[in-house]
Design a protein around this motif. Sequence first.
Motif, PDB file in Angstrom:
ATOM      1  N   ALA A 125       0.830  -1.205   0.000  1.00 39.64           N
ATOM      2  CA  ALA A 125       0.000   0.000   0.000  1.00 39.64           C
ATOM      3  C   ALA A 125       0.863   1.254   0.000  1.00 39.64           C
ATOM      4  N   ARG A 126       1.961   1.226   0.779  1.00 30.60           N
ATOM      5  CA  ARG A 126       2.835   2.404   0.823  1.00 30.60           C
ATOM      6  C   ARG A 126       3.522   2.627  -0.524  1.00 30.60           C
ATOM      7  N   LEU A 127       3.892   1.551  -1.199  1.00 33.64           N
ATOM      8  CA  LEU A 127       4.513   1.686  -2.518  1.00 33.64           C
ATOM      9  C   LEU A 127       3.580   2.400  -3.484  1.00 33.64           C
ATOM     10  N   GLU A 129       1.121   4.374  -2.770  1.00 28.86           N
ATOM     11  CA  GLU A 129       0.947   5.759  -2.318  1.00 28.86           C
ATOM     12  C   GLU A 129       2.130   6.631  -2.723  1.00 28.86           C
ATOM     13  N   ARG A 130       3.340   6.125  -2.505  1.00 23.85           N
ATOM     14  CA  ARG A 130       4.527   6.922  -2.808  1.00 23.85           C
ATOM     15  C   ARG A 130       4.685   7.142  -4.305  1.00 23.85           C
ATOM     16  N   LEU A 131       4.376   6.115  -5.097  1.00 28.48           N
ATOM     17  CA  LEU A 131       4.479   6.283  -6.543  1.00 28.48           C
ATOM     18  C   LEU A 131       3.450   7.288  -7.045  1.00 28.48           C
ATOM     19  N   ALA A 132       2.255   7.240  -6.493  1.00 28.88           N
ATOM     20  CA  ALA A 132       1.199   8.158  -6.939  1.00 28.88           C
ATOM     21  C   ALA A 132       1.525   9.600  -6.582  1.00 28.88           C
ATOM     22  N   ASN A 133       2.147   9.795  -5.425  1.00 29.70           N
ATOM     23  CA  ASN A 133       2.404  11.166  -4.963  1.00 29.70           C
ATOM     24  C   ASN A 133       3.789  11.681  -5.324  1.00 29.70           C
ATOM     25  N   GLY A 134       4.715  10.767  -5.602  1.00 32.78           N
ATOM     26  CA  GLY A 134       6.094  11.181  -5.800  1.00 32.78           C
ATOM     27  C   GLY A 134       6.496  11.419  -7.236  1.00 32.78           C
ATOM     28  N   LEU A 135       5.942  10.645  -8.152  1.00 29.38           N
ATOM     29  CA  LEU A 135       6.345  10.784  -9.551  1.00 29.38           C
ATOM     30  C   LEU A 135       5.705  12.014 -10.185  1.00 29.38           C
TER      31      LEU A 135
END
Length: 373
Positions: A125-127, A129-135
Amino acid sequence: MAEPVWITGIGLVSCLGEGPEAHAAALAGASPVVDEESFAPFPVHPLPALNLDRQIPKKGDQRQMEPWQRLGTYAAGLAIDHAGARGLVADMHLVVAAGGGERDIGLDEAITAELATLPPAEAAARLNERLANGLRPTLFLAQLSNLLAGNISIVHGVTGSSRTFMGEEAAAADAVRITAARLAEGRGGIALVGGAYVAARWDMLLLYAASGGLLRGAWAPMAERGEAGLVMGSVAAFLVLETASHARARGATGLAVLTGIATGAARRRGEDSAEASAAGLAARLPLRPGATVISGASGAAAATAAEARFLAGLPAPGPMVRSAESLGHSVEAAFPANLALATLVVQAGAPQALATGFGVWRGEALALVEPVA
């Protein structure tokens, strides 16, 4: 081919420098330029310092490109200039062999470090989230493979038809083959074809390392590398191909005739071997004994051994130059670079030169060049 196709321009950049003169050294067995520190334990052949302003004059254009796009756009301009074809770009067709875009290494490292501290149930789930918000949304646009062709069109004004091929080494060989076939059939008079690869990328190095194919530690000649023999190199190679009638009409001098090119893709299992595929390709070319060979052996153990078996079956092959010894292996740029070196061999007086391509995992290719009559 219905009409002879000439090579009238070469744009070549590697660790040895830029242009034909710098790469004559590769044919003479130049000592390689190697960086063994930046990506240790993997040696790479790095880029030389380039004055990008010479071919990409707008700083804004330079900033919005990834390194492999800047390198390819730069080499494409060199090829156009070498052919004396700046006034022909509006009708020049463009065919590019390209890989995927470059990853955001900083974000990758941050995410993997964070995931390492989490239990498996939370990590997925964190992966997401981070991909959606970081890229960045623009990162996805920058990774489009056809943006190299787009940048060449924008910077150099090449506005004929445009095609991009993907598929590692085989993409470049097919790009050249299809470009030459279209010209020979009368579907255009002049075209620009090639590819670019930047080796200084942890994402690609780790990909090849996962297969066990990358050389570790100090650089060594290919014959001494054993099973792990790949050393990647940053290279861009573009060629201007032109029908003989088109070149003559504008008073251009042909560097060499692209007499024939053939490509294949063996399964590399059982009787469907890479050397058998290459032997079938060679039978379609008017190859004579004594032709100089510009070897596409990459250093990948199985493919390099297959090429050696194929060459051993040729009737009295001439001198051989392993381009990867001096330039490193450059995936989509490898076959156009070998074809450029073959052209230089013919210009130096060889009656024939055979450029080979043996992909690390798949794809065989041969191209034969001869002097312009």
